[in-house]
Scaffold this motif. Structure first.
Motif, PDB file in Angstrom:
ATOM      1  N   MET A  59       0.850  -1.180   0.000  1.00  0.00           N
ATOM      2  CA  MET A  59       0.000   0.000   0.000  1.00  0.00           C
ATOM      3  C   MET A  59       0.896   1.244   0.000  1.00  0.00           C
ATOM      4  SD  MET A  59      -2.869   1.241   2.787  1.00  0.00           S
ATOM      5  CE  MET A  59      -3.689  -0.314   2.726  1.00  0.00           C
ATOM      6  N   THR A  60       0.590   2.165  -0.888  1.00  0.00           N
ATOM      7  CA  THR A  60       1.384   3.388  -0.956  1.00  0.00           C
ATOM      8  C   THR A  60       0.904   4.390   0.092  1.00  0.00           C
ATOM      9  OG1 THR A  60      -0.062   4.539  -2.509  1.00  0.00           O
ATOM     10  CG2 THR A  60       1.626   3.082  -3.464  1.00  0.00           C
ATOM     11  N   LYS A  61       1.718   5.407   0.292  1.00  0.00           N
ATOM     12  CA  LYS A  61       1.354   6.468   1.222  1.00  0.00           C
ATOM     13  C   LYS A  61       0.045   7.129   0.790  1.00  0.00           C
ATOM     14  CE  LYS A  61       3.355  10.534   3.442  1.00  0.00           C
ATOM     15  NZ  LYS A  61       4.547  11.373   3.552  1.00  0.00           N
ATOM     16  N   ASN A  62      -0.100   7.393  -0.506  1.00  0.00           N
ATOM     17  CA  ASN A  62      -1.326   8.026  -1.006  1.00  0.00           C
ATOM     18  C   ASN A  62      -2.550   7.139  -0.794  1.00  0.00           C
ATOM     19  OD1 ASN A  62      -0.083  10.397  -1.815  1.00  0.00           O
ATOM     20  ND2 ASN A  62       0.230   9.701  -3.907  1.00  0.00           N
ATOM     21  N   ASP A  63      -2.382   5.819  -0.963  1.00  0.00           N
ATOM     22  CA  ASP A  63      -3.492   4.890  -0.709  1.00  0.00           C
ATOM     23  C   ASP A  63      -3.945   4.972   0.739  1.00  0.00           C
ATOM     24  OD1 ASP A  63      -3.378   3.966  -3.335  1.00  0.00           O
ATOM     25  OD2 ASP A  63      -2.183   2.197  -2.823  1.00  0.00           O
ATOM     26  N   LEU A  64      -2.974   4.990   1.645  1.00  0.00           N
ATOM     27  CA  LEU A  64      -3.290   5.040   3.071  1.00  0.00           C
ATOM     28  C   LEU A  64      -3.959   6.359   3.438  1.00  0.00           C
ATOM     29  CD1 LEU A  64      -3.217   3.592   5.758  1.00  0.00           C
ATOM     30  CD2 LEU A  64      -0.846   4.343   6.049  1.00  0.00           C
ATOM     31  N   VAL A  65      -3.459   7.458   2.899  1.00  0.00           N
ATOM     32  CA  VAL A  65      -4.072   8.769   3.156  1.00  0.00           C
ATOM     33  C   VAL A  65      -5.507   8.797   2.631  1.00  0.00           C
ATOM     34  CG1 VAL A  65      -3.973  11.232   2.555  1.00  0.00           C
ATOM     35  CG2 VAL A  65      -1.898  10.032   3.285  1.00  0.00           C
ATOM     36  N   THR A  66      -5.736   8.215   1.461  1.00  0.00           N
ATOM     37  CA  THR A  66      -7.084   8.141   0.891  1.00  0.00           C
ATOM     38  C   THR A  66      -8.020   7.344   1.792  1.00  0.00           C
ATOM     39  OG1 THR A  66      -6.234   8.371  -1.355  1.00  0.00           O
ATOM     40  CG2 THR A  66      -8.435   7.410  -1.114  1.00  0.00           C
ATOM     41  N   LEU A  67      -7.531   6.207   2.306  1.00  0.00           N
ATOM     42  CA  LEU A  67      -8.338   5.401   3.230  1.00  0.00           C
ATOM     43  C   LEU A  67      -8.661   6.173   4.506  1.00  0.00           C
ATOM     44  CD1 LEU A  67      -6.714   1.853   2.989  1.00  0.00           C
ATOM     45  CD2 LEU A  67      -9.015   2.514   2.267  1.00  0.00           C
ATOM     46  N   ILE A  68      -7.684   6.889   5.025  1.00  0.00           N
ATOM     47  CA  ILE A  68      -7.883   7.696   6.240  1.00  0.00           C
ATOM     48  C   ILE A  68      -8.948   8.759   5.992  1.00  0.00           C
ATOM     49  CG2 ILE A  68      -6.795   9.439   7.729  1.00  0.00           C
ATOM     50  CD1 ILE A  68      -4.188   7.692   7.487  1.00  0.00           C
ATOM     51  N   GLU A  69      -8.845   9.458   4.877  1.00  0.00           N
ATOM     52  CA  GLU A  69      -9.823  10.507   4.564  1.00  0.00           C
ATOM     53  C   GLU A  69     -11.225   9.929   4.383  1.00  0.00           C
ATOM     54  OE1 GLU A  69      -8.051  12.347   1.152  1.00  0.00           O
ATOM     55  OE2 GLU A  69      -6.689  13.551   2.372  1.00  0.00           O
ATOM     56  N   LYS A  70     -11.325   8.771   3.728  1.00  0.00           N
ATOM     57  CA  LYS A  70     -12.622   8.123   3.520  1.00  0.00           C
ATOM     58  C   LYS A  70     -13.221   7.690   4.857  1.00  0.00           C
ATOM     59  CE  LYS A  70     -14.832   4.273   1.187  1.00  0.00           C
ATOM     60  NZ  LYS A  70     -14.650   2.993   0.520  1.00  0.00           N
ATOM     61  N   LYS A  71     -12.413   7.069   5.709  1.00  0.00           N
ATOM     62  CA  LYS A  71     -12.911   6.611   7.008  1.00  0.00           C
ATOM     63  C   LYS A  71     -13.313   7.793   7.883  1.00  0.00           C
ATOM     64  CE  LYS A  71     -13.311   3.020   7.929  1.00  0.00           C
ATOM     65  NZ  LYS A  71     -14.521   2.162   7.810  1.00  0.00           N
ATOM     66  N   ARG A  72     -12.561   8.887   7.824  1.00  0.00           N
ATOM     67  CA  ARG A  72     -12.902  10.078   8.607  1.00  0.00           C
ATOM     68  C   ARG A  72     -14.253  10.627   8.156  1.00  0.00           C
ATOM     69  NH1 ARG A  72      -8.287  13.334   8.210  1.00  0.00           N
ATOM     70  NH2 ARG A  72      -7.545  12.441  10.144  1.00  0.00           N
ATOM     71  N   ALA A  73     -14.484  10.686   6.854  1.00  0.00           N
ATOM     72  CA  ALA A  73     -15.765  11.178   6.326  1.00  0.00           C
ATOM     73  C   ALA A  73     -16.906  10.256   6.743  1.00  0.00           C
ATOM     74  CB  ALA A  73     -15.692  11.293   4.805  1.00  0.00           C
ATOM     75  N   GLU A  74     -16.674   8.939   6.698  1.00  0.00           N
ATOM     76  CA  GLU A  74     -17.696   7.984   7.125  1.00  0.00           C
ATOM     77  C   GLU A  74     -18.010   8.168   8.607  1.00  0.00           C
ATOM     78  OE1 GLU A  74     -15.914   4.245   6.150  1.00  0.00           O
ATOM     79  OE2 GLU A  74     -16.543   4.332   4.057  1.00  0.00           O
ATOM     80  N   LEU A  75     -16.984   8.358   9.419  1.00  0.00           N
ATOM     81  CA  LEU A  75     -17.179   8.554  10.858  1.00  0.00           C
ATOM     82  C   LEU A  75     -18.002   9.805  11.125  1.00  0.00           C
ATOM     83  CD1 LEU A  75     -16.706   8.058  13.861  1.00  0.00           C
ATOM     84  CD2 LEU A  75     -14.441   9.099  13.606  1.00  0.00           C
ATOM     85  N   ILE A  76     -17.681  10.887  10.450  1.00  0.00           N
ATOM     86  CA  ILE A  76     -18.426  12.133  10.644  1.00  0.00           C
ATOM     87  C   ILE A  76     -19.892  11.936  10.273  1.00  0.00           C
ATOM     88  CG2 ILE A  76     -18.711  14.490   9.767  1.00  0.00           C
ATOM     89  CD1 ILE A  76     -15.570  14.546   9.571  1.00  0.00           C
ATOM     90  N   SER A  77     -20.132  11.298   9.158  1.00  0.00           N
ATOM     91  CA  SER A  77     -21.500  11.064   8.706  1.00  0.00           C
ATOM     92  C   SER A  77     -22.287  10.201   9.698  1.00  0.00           C
ATOM     93  CB  SER A  77     -21.473  10.390   7.332  1.00  0.00           C
ATOM     94  OG  SER A  77     -22.758  10.075   6.903  1.00  0.00           O
ATOM     95  N   VAL A  78     -21.671   9.123  10.150  1.00  0.00           N
ATOM     96  CA  VAL A  78     -22.331   8.223  11.099  1.00  0.00           C
ATOM     97  C   VAL A  78     -22.567   8.925  12.439  1.00  0.00           C
ATOM     98  CG1 VAL A  78     -21.913   6.151  12.502  1.00  0.00           C
ATOM     99  CG2 VAL A  78     -21.632   6.059  10.043  1.00  0.00           C
ATOM    100  N   ALA A  79     -21.584   9.710  12.875  1.00  0.00           N
ATOM    101  CA  ALA A  79     -21.720  10.414  14.154  1.00  0.00           C
ATOM    102  C   ALA A  79     -22.846  11.440  14.104  1.00  0.00           C
ATOM    103  CB  ALA A  79     -20.399  11.083  14.525  1.00  0.00           C
ATOM    104  N   ILE A  80     -22.995  12.114  12.972  1.00  0.00           N
ATOM    105  CA  ILE A  80     -24.082  13.088  12.828  1.00  0.00           C
ATOM    106  C   ILE A  80     -25.433  12.377  12.866  1.00  0.00           C
ATOM    107  CG2 ILE A  80     -25.198  14.652  11.176  1.00  0.00           C
ATOM    108  CD1 ILE A  80     -22.328  15.523  10.354  1.00  0.00           C
ATOM    109  N   THR A  81     -25.504  11.231  12.202  1.00  0.00           N
ATOM    110  CA  THR A  81     -26.766  10.492  12.108  1.00  0.00           C
ATOM    111  C   THR A  81     -27.103   9.747  13.399  1.00  0.00           C
ATOM    112  OG1 THR A  81     -26.388  10.170   9.750  1.00  0.00           O
ATOM    113  CG2 THR A  81     -28.002   8.735  10.785  1.00  0.00           C
TER     114      THR A  81
END
Length: 58
Positions: free
Chosen positions: A1-23
């Motif tokens: 896994m490249t650094k960019n792949d990991l950063v992309t996963l982190i950003e996606k998971k953070r967005a999912e967490l925010i969405s779930v936390a709001i809901t």
């Protein structure tokens, strides 16, 4: 896994967490699980790209 792949996963998971936390709230079981998954990804990023600590320490 490249650094960019990991950063992309982190950003996606953070967005999912925010969405779930709001809901469902920050203390919902889904939000807690997503938070733990995000923590794992952030720890991995830190281990590989920042501190270079052994994976057994995480």
């Amino acid at each position: 896994m490249t650094k960019n792949d990991l950063v992309t996963l982190i950003e996606k998971k953070r967005a999912e967490l925010i969405s779930v936390a709001i809901t469902n709230g920050l203390t919902s079981s889904v939000a807690i699980r997503y938070s733990q998954e995000l923590d794992h990804l952030l720890n991995e990023y830190h281990r590989v790209y920042i501190k270079k600590i052994p994976s057994s320490a995480c």
